[in-house]
Each structure stands twice: as structure tokens, then as C-alpha cells.
Motif scaffolding. Structure first.
Motif, PDB file in Angstrom:
ATOM      1  N   GLN A  48      11.219   1.709  -1.029  1.00 39.75           N
ATOM      2  CA  GLN A  48      10.017   0.957  -0.651  1.00 39.75           C
ATOM      3  C   GLN A  48       9.885  -0.295  -1.516  1.00 39.75           C
ATOM      4  O   GLN A  48       9.488  -1.353  -1.032  1.00 39.75           O
ATOM      5  N   GLU A  55       0.838  -1.206   0.000  1.00 34.50           N
ATOM      6  CA  GLU A  55       0.000   0.000   0.000  1.00 34.50           C
ATOM      7  C   GLU A  55       0.870   1.251   0.000  1.00 34.50           C
ATOM      8  O   GLU A  55       0.589   2.213  -0.721  1.00 34.50           O
ATOM      9  N   LYS A  56       1.922   1.246   0.821  1.00 37.83           N
ATOM     10  CA  LYS A  56       2.858   2.371   0.846  1.00 37.83           C
ATOM     11  C   LYS A  56       3.511   2.549  -0.516  1.00 37.83           C
ATOM     12  O   LYS A  56       3.663   3.680  -1.004  1.00 37.83           O
ATOM     13  N   LYS A  98       2.169  11.615 -10.377  1.00 37.98           N
ATOM     14  CA  LYS A  98       1.608  12.968 -10.385  1.00 37.98           C
ATOM     15  C   LYS A  98       2.680  14.026 -10.609  1.00 37.98           C
ATOM     16  O   LYS A  98       2.434  15.046 -11.229  1.00 37.98           O
ATOM     17  N   ASP A 122       1.867   6.555  -6.974  1.00 40.26           N
ATOM     18  CA  ASP A 122       0.896   7.589  -7.369  1.00 40.26           C
ATOM     19  C   ASP A 122       1.511   8.980  -7.277  1.00 40.26           C
ATOM     20  O   ASP A 122       1.347   9.807  -8.179  1.00 40.26           O
ATOM     21  N   ALA A 123       2.236   9.232  -6.186  1.00 43.45           N
ATOM     22  CA  ALA A 123       2.871  10.540  -6.000  1.00 43.45           C
ATOM     23  C   ALA A 123       3.907  10.808  -7.088  1.00 43.45           C
ATOM     24  O   ALA A 123       3.973  11.916  -7.634  1.00 43.45           O
ATOM     25  N   ASN A 165       2.332   1.661  -3.436  1.00 40.29           N
ATOM     26  CA  ASN A 165       1.345   2.204  -4.371  1.00 40.29           C
ATOM     27  C   ASN A 165       1.146   3.705  -4.176  1.00 40.29           C
ATOM     28  O   ASN A 165       1.010   4.455  -5.152  1.00 40.29           O
ATOM     29  N   SER A 166       1.149   4.158  -2.929  1.00 38.82           N
ATOM     30  CA  SER A 166       1.015   5.594  -2.651  1.00 38.82           C
ATOM     31  C   SER A 166       2.202   6.366  -3.214  1.00 38.82           C
ATOM     32  O   SER A 166       2.028   7.441  -3.814  1.00 38.82           O
ATOM     33  N   LEU A 167       3.396   5.819  -3.022  1.00 38.22           N
ATOM     34  CA  LEU A 167       4.589   6.470  -3.563  1.00 38.22           C
ATOM     35  C   LEU A 167       4.576   6.474  -5.091  1.00 38.22           C
ATOM     36  O   LEU A 167       5.014   7.448  -5.719  1.00 38.22           O
TER      37      LEU A 167
END
Length: 64
Positions: free
Chosen positions: A40, A15-16, A26, A22-23, A18-20
Motif C-alpha cells: 500500500q 486512508e487505507k 496493534k 494501525d493494524a 493508515n488503517s494498515l
């Protein structure tokens, strides 16, 4: 570490990751140039290897 806790830890770390990801997307940064993402990713890889080794170990024990 128990198998179930390894799997839970893997899910959390993914999950971490995936968040990284996405960031980075962007910001337009390639993943291989984003140090936080790469670190990660290494953590997730290590957990996957650990789980695979545990599975192989259990398979060998069952074959005996």
C-alpha cells in the motif's frame, strides 16, 4: 487521470495505508515487515510521484 481524481485517489489510498499501519502497530509488526503495508505504501508513493509530475508539467506550460 484528472488532477482532482488523482488527489481523491491519493486520499483514499492514504486512508487505507493508515488503517494498515494501525493494524500493524496493534500486532506489534514493524512496518517494513508487513507486506500489505509495504504494498500500500508503494501505491501511495506512486500516486504522489504522479501528482508531482503533473504539477511540474503544468508549471512548465505556464512558463511558456
Amino acid at each position: 487521470m484528472k488532477k482532482s481524481s488523482c488527489v481523491e485517489n491519493l486520499e483514499t489510498e492514504r486512508e487505507k495505508l493508515n488503517s494498515l499501519a494501525d493494524a500493524a502497530m496493534k500486532k506489534g509488526i514493524p512496518f517494513n515487515q508487513d507486506e500489505a503495508f509495504m504494498e500500500q505504501n508503494r501505491k501511495v508513493d506512486e500516486l504522489v510521484v504522479r501528482i508531482q509530475r503533473e504539477k511540474a508539467k503544468h508549471r512548465k506550460q505556464k512558463e511558456r
